[in-house]
Structures are given as structure tokens and as C-alpha cells.
Design an enzyme around this catalytic site. Structure first.
Site, PDB file in Angstrom:
ATOM      1  N   LYS A 112       0.954   4.709   1.566  1.00  0.00           N
ATOM      2  CA  LYS A 112       2.265   4.219   2.020  1.00  0.00           C
ATOM      3  C   LYS A 112       2.194   3.050   3.009  1.00  0.00           C
ATOM      4  CE  LYS A 112       4.613   5.961  -0.155  1.00  0.00           C
ATOM      5  NZ  LYS A 112       4.543   5.857  -1.660  1.00  0.00           N
ATOM      6  N   TRP A 164       2.509  -3.504  -2.556  1.00  0.00           N
ATOM      7  CA  TRP A 164       2.911  -4.846  -2.131  1.00  0.00           C
ATOM      8  C   TRP A 164       1.711  -5.804  -2.223  1.00  0.00           C
ATOM      9  CZ3 TRP A 164       5.680  -5.619   3.296  1.00  0.00           C
ATOM     10  CH2 TRP A 164       6.400  -6.827   3.275  1.00  0.00           C
ATOM     11  N   LYS A 213      -7.133  -0.430  -6.688  1.00  0.00           N
ATOM     12  CA  LYS A 213      -6.415   0.274  -5.609  1.00  0.00           C
ATOM     13  C   LYS A 213      -7.227   1.489  -5.170  1.00  0.00           C
ATOM     14  CE  LYS A 213      -2.443   3.415  -5.187  1.00  0.00           C
ATOM     15  NZ  LYS A 213      -1.105   3.795  -5.660  1.00  0.00           N
ATOM     16  N   THR A 214      -7.315   1.694  -3.866  1.00  0.00           N
ATOM     17  CA  THR A 214      -7.924   2.937  -3.376  1.00  0.00           C
ATOM     18  C   THR A 214      -7.341   3.339  -2.028  1.00  0.00           C
ATOM     19  OG1 THR A 214      -9.972   4.086  -2.828  1.00  0.00           O
ATOM     20  CG2 THR A 214      -9.907   1.770  -2.236  1.00  0.00           C
ATOM     21  N   HIS A 215      -7.258   4.655  -1.810  1.00  0.00           N
ATOM     22  CA  HIS A 215      -6.899   5.165  -0.478  1.00  0.00           C
ATOM     23  C   HIS A 215      -8.141   5.777   0.189  1.00  0.00           C
ATOM     24  CE1 HIS A 215      -2.749   4.483  -1.322  1.00  0.00           C
ATOM     25  NE2 HIS A 215      -2.591   5.498  -2.141  1.00  0.00           N
ATOM     26  N   SER A 265       7.451   7.528   5.423  1.00  0.00           N
ATOM     27  CA  SER A 265       7.310   7.122   4.022  1.00  0.00           C
ATOM     28  C   SER A 265       6.502   8.173   3.236  1.00  0.00           C
ATOM     29  CB  SER A 265       6.622   5.758   3.959  1.00  0.00           C
ATOM     30  OG  SER A 265       6.561   5.289   2.649  1.00  0.00           O
ATOM     31  N   TYR A 274       1.119  -4.028   7.401  1.00  0.00           N
ATOM     32  CA  TYR A 274       2.443  -4.061   6.758  1.00  0.00           C
ATOM     33  C   TYR A 274       3.386  -4.923   7.598  1.00  0.00           C
ATOM     34  CZ  TYR A 274       6.747  -2.065   4.768  1.00  0.00           C
ATOM     35  OH  TYR A 274       7.962  -1.884   4.160  1.00  0.00           O
TER      36      TYR A 274
HETATM   37  S1  PPS Z   1       1.319   4.224  -2.326  1.00  0.00           S
HETATM   38  O1  PPS Z   1       1.992   5.371  -3.008  1.00  0.00           O
HETATM   39  O2  PPS Z   1       0.395   4.682  -1.288  1.00  0.00           O
HETATM   40  O3  PPS Z   1       0.691   3.294  -3.262  1.00  0.00           O
HETATM   41  O4  PPS Z   1       2.511   3.492  -1.589  1.00  0.00           O
HETATM   42  P1  PPS Z   1       2.440   2.046  -0.915  1.00  0.00           P
HETATM   43  O5  PPS Z   1       2.657   1.011  -1.944  1.00  0.00           O
HETATM   44  O6  PPS Z   1       1.253   1.918  -0.051  1.00  0.00           O
HETATM   45  O7  PPS Z   1       3.681   2.064   0.075  1.00  0.00           O
HETATM   46  C1  PPS Z   1       5.004   2.149  -0.332  1.00  0.00           C
HETATM   47  C2  PPS Z   1       5.830   1.624   0.828  1.00  0.00           C
HETATM   48  O8  PPS Z   1       5.740   0.195   0.844  1.00  0.00           O
HETATM   49  C3  PPS Z   1       7.052  -0.352   0.744  1.00  0.00           C
HETATM   50  N1  PPS Z   1       7.030  -1.632   0.030  1.00  0.00           N
HETATM   51  C4  PPS Z   1       7.538  -2.772   0.524  1.00  0.00           C
HETATM   52  N2  PPS Z   1       8.123  -3.036   1.713  1.00  0.00           N
HETATM   53  C5  PPS Z   1       8.568  -4.309   1.913  1.00  0.00           C
HETATM   54  N3  PPS Z   1       8.480  -5.290   0.990  1.00  0.00           N
HETATM   55  C6  PPS Z   1       7.895  -5.063  -0.216  1.00  0.00           C
HETATM   56  N4  PPS Z   1       7.812  -6.030  -1.106  1.00  0.00           N
HETATM   57  C7  PPS Z   1       7.384  -3.749  -0.472  1.00  0.00           C
HETATM   58  N5  PPS Z   1       6.761  -3.172  -1.526  1.00  0.00           N
HETATM   59  C8  PPS Z   1       6.562  -1.882  -1.197  1.00  0.00           C
HETATM   60  C9  PPS Z   1       7.831   0.730  -0.001  1.00  0.00           C
HETATM   61  O9  PPS Z   1       9.214   0.550   0.112  1.00  0.00           O
HETATM   62  C10 PPS Z   1       7.298   1.971   0.712  1.00  0.00           C
HETATM   63  O10 PPS Z   1       7.759   2.076   2.050  1.00  0.00           O
HETATM   64  P2  PPS Z   1       9.060   2.893   2.510  1.00  0.00           P
HETATM   65  O11 PPS Z   1       9.057   2.842   4.011  1.00  0.00           O
HETATM   66  O12 PPS Z   1       8.926   4.284   1.989  1.00  0.00           O
HETATM   67  O13 PPS Z   1      10.225   2.159   1.926  1.00  0.00           O
END
Ligand code: PPS
Length: 355
Positions: A100, A105, A161-163, A196, A252
């Protein structure tokens, strides 16, 4: 006649057992999951709600290299073993994050940087097929995981992708032959991460049931969730990035503050020259308003695997500071104490709100 039926069945079972024994556990799971998906069994489980009763539990595992790891399920060892053994290529890019933190992104940004800002393909082909996730298996055509990574076309760059925490990255990264790959680490302030991650647990029925918000906060703070403590995760990469030039560390919040500059910096890190038009087009394509409308990045296909988008969207809010809508005063105070304690000796500062 009966004799022949029994004999035929026994031989079929024997052959299957011998065949399965020669396969890696991760490939057996691959066949089982794909059979479940194609035969409609998965849809049946989702439709009847039986999948809700089969949710995994986060479990501490000892990885084959001896590292202790809080895995999101007890079955995770099956994927850890081949992930650790992955053959690393010179041009591999790993997008490493705590869940998250902005993985999707940065995957999308990186894929576009490496593919001449081809936003047309990015709008039609699922990101999960373009940028595979090492901690999963291949299911169907859009969900690419370990099997696809291993057999990825040699002339096409892998954006993986990796966590996984630093110590559990494919071990070849740390050897002579893995020296040329790149790692982009994205961190996020832990309060927004917690929010998140909570909604993600609610929505993704393949994750542990998060319980109430307050139970989840407690588990998150103690690292009793899949992928463990977000502090240890980020700080290890942060420290390593100081000496290892293959790691680009960002946050982020940096992406939120100046997306265009991040696109330029990531391109520079990857040695890619972009035109001004390409930078602009990637920046526009990767804004929250654009990505949240783009089906290829919002996991819409995962509905059939039991993701419940009524509970939460994947692209939920996309903000810095949403934690203020969820943490109670007491939770916030306790979290601030924990933060002070965990970050005491660290020269990394997270941003919890933007001006
Ligand atoms: S995962 O499941 O771990 O792959 O999720 P991850 O992609 O790491 O995180 C998802 C959160 O990133 C937000 N997100 C964005 N925020 C702003 N701009 C863009 N372009 C964007 N793309 C993904 C997404 O909304 C999730 O955050 P939250 O706070 O839940 O909205």
C-alpha cells in the site's frame, strides 16, 4: 470389467502422484489454482461466499535462507523458496515496497518509462500482465507471477513487483551475477499505510480478516500482519540505499508533491532519456484522477478471485493524511510514541500531511 476400472484408476493415480512429486510445490499450486479458475470452482466459492470462510492467517515463517518473516499466509513458503532462487537479469527492475505504499503507481510509471511512454498499451493491457508480482503464481492471462517471471521473453525488460523485505529478495541480487539490476523502493508514512492496508484487508478476501479498525491498528503496530513491521521494512532498504547505488529510494509523499520530478528522477536512475512530451504524458497518465479511472491498473479483474469492491476500491483515496479521518486521539498518541521509538536512530523523516 470392475477389475479393469480399478486397475485403470490405480494406474492413473500412481502416474499423477509420480508426476506431482517431480514438480515444485509452487507449480502444483499453479495447476490447482488454474484448474479451480477454469472449472468454475473459484467462481462457485466466491458466489456462495465459501471463500470468506477460507481466509488465511498471517504466520511467521523461517525462509530457506534462515530469515524470519511474517508472511500473509502459512502457504507463503511455497513461493518464497523459488523467489529466493530466481535468476536475476542485468536489466531487471524490482519495484519493492511495503504493501500500500504506492507500488502500482510506481510500477505504472516505470513501465511507461521503459516502454517509450506507450500510454495506449498501458490503457488496454492490465498492469498485472505487464509487471508481474513475484509473490504470486500465474492465474489466467492477466495475473502474472513467478512462472511468467521465470519464462519472461529475454528481449523484454522485467519490471518485477515485490513486497519482500530486503533480505528475502532473490539472492542472486547479492552475488556477482546480479550486480547490474535496479531496485526502486517506495515508502509511505506509516499512518496512511495502516489505513490503506486495513481497507485492503477488508476488500481482498485472500488476506487475513482484519477484525475491527482498533484490532488492526494494534496488529499493524506490533508487526503482526503480513510482511511484518513497516518500520523495519522501510528502514532496512533506507540504510542499504545509502551504500548501494542500485537502489533508488523514494516516498509516496514525494510522488504526491512533485510527480513530474519523480518521473524525471526515476528515468535518470534507469538511464532512460525521455522527451519533454513523454514526461508530460507519463505524468498526466499517472495522476490519481487518471489512474483511478483506468481499469488496467485498478485490479477490476480480481473480482472473480473474491475481491469485494463494495468494501473498498483499490484506488481508494490516493491522499496524504487520510489517517486523520480514522485514528482516534488515543490511537494517534500511541502511534506517535511508537514512531518516536522506532525512528529514534533513523535519519529518515516521513511526511504525514502536505501543506
Ligand atoms: S498494493 O496492493 O500493495 O500493490 O497497493 P499499492 O499500489 O502499493 O498502494 C495502493 C495505494 O496507492 C494509491 N495510489 C495512488 N495515489 C495517488 N496517485 C496515484 N496515481 C495512485 N495510484 C495508487 C491507492 O489509492 C492506494 O492508497 P489509498 O490510500 O488506499 O487510496
Amino acid at each position: 470389467m470392475l477389475f479393469y476400472i480399478i486397475l485403470f484408476t490405480a494406474v492413473a493415480i500412481l502416474i499423477s502422484v509420480l508426476y506431482l512429486r517431480s514438480m515444485r510445490p509452487v507449480d502444483v499450486v499453479y495447476y490447482v489454482m488454474n484448474f479451480m479458475s477454469r472449472s468454475g470452482l473459484m467462481t462457485f466459492l466466491v458466489k456462495t461466499g465459501l471463500n470468506k470462510k477460507m481466509r488465511p492467517k498471517s504466520t511467521e515463517l523461517v525462509a530457506p535462507n534462515g530469515v524470519r518473516f511474517m508472511a500473509p499466509s502459512a502457504m507463503y513458503g511455497i513461493i518464497l523458496e523459488p523467489a529466493l532462487k530466481l535468476k536475476v537479469r542485468k536489466d531487471d527492475v524490482f519495484i519493492a515496497t511495503y504493501p500500500k505504499a504506492g507500488t502500482t503507481w510506481v510500477q505504472e510509471i516505470t513501465w511507461l518509462i521503459c516502454n517509450n511512454a506507450d500510454t495506449e498499451t498501458a490503457k488496454t493491457s492490465p498492469l498485472t500482465a505487464r509487471s508481474p508480482f513475484i509473490e504470486t503464481i500465474d492465474i489466467g492471462t492477466e495475473n502474472k507471477g513467478l512462472q511468467s517471471i521465470e519464462s519472461w521473453p529475454i528481449n523484454s525488460r522485467r519490471i518485477i513487483k515485490t513486497h519482500l523485505p530486503y533480505e528475502l529478495l532473490p539472492q542472486e541480487i547479492f552475488s556477482e551475477s546480479g550486480q547490474e539490476c535496479k531496485i526502486i523502493y517506495v515508502a509511505r508514512n506509516p499512518k496512511d499505510l495502516c489505513v490503506s492496508f486495513y481497507f485492503f484487508h477488508q476488500m481482498n478476501l485472500g488476506m487475513e480478516d482484519p477484525g475491527s479498525w482498533s484490532e488492526f491498528v494494534t496488529n499493524f503496530c506490533t508487526g503482526n500482519v503480513g510482511w511484518g513491521s513497516c518500520f523495519t521494512h522501510a528502514l532496512t532498504y533506507w540504510e542499504k540505499a545509502k551504500e548501494d547505488k542500485r537502489i533508488y529510494f523514494t516516498t509516496y509523499e514525494n510522488l504526491q508533491k512533485d510527480l513530474k520530478q519523480e518521473v524525471i528522477s526515476i528515468a535518470e536512475f534507469l538511464g532512460k532519456d525521455l522527451t519533454q512530451d513523454q514526461v508530460d504524458s507519463i505524468t498526466a497518465h499517472c495522476s490519481f484522477s487518471s489512474m483511478s479511472k483506468n481499469k488496467t491498473v485498478n485490479y477490476s479483474h480480481a473480482k472473480k478471485y473474491g475481491w469485494d469492491f463494495q468494501k473498498s476500491k483499490f484506488m481508494r483515496k490516493g491522499q496524504v493524511g487520510d489517517w486523520k479521518n480514522h485514528f482516534t486521539l488515543n490511537q494517534n498518541e500511541a502511534f506517535d510514541k511508537l514512531y518516536e521509538d522506532k525512528m529514534e536512530n533513523a535519519d529518515l523523516d516521513f511526511i504525514f500531511e502536505l501543506e
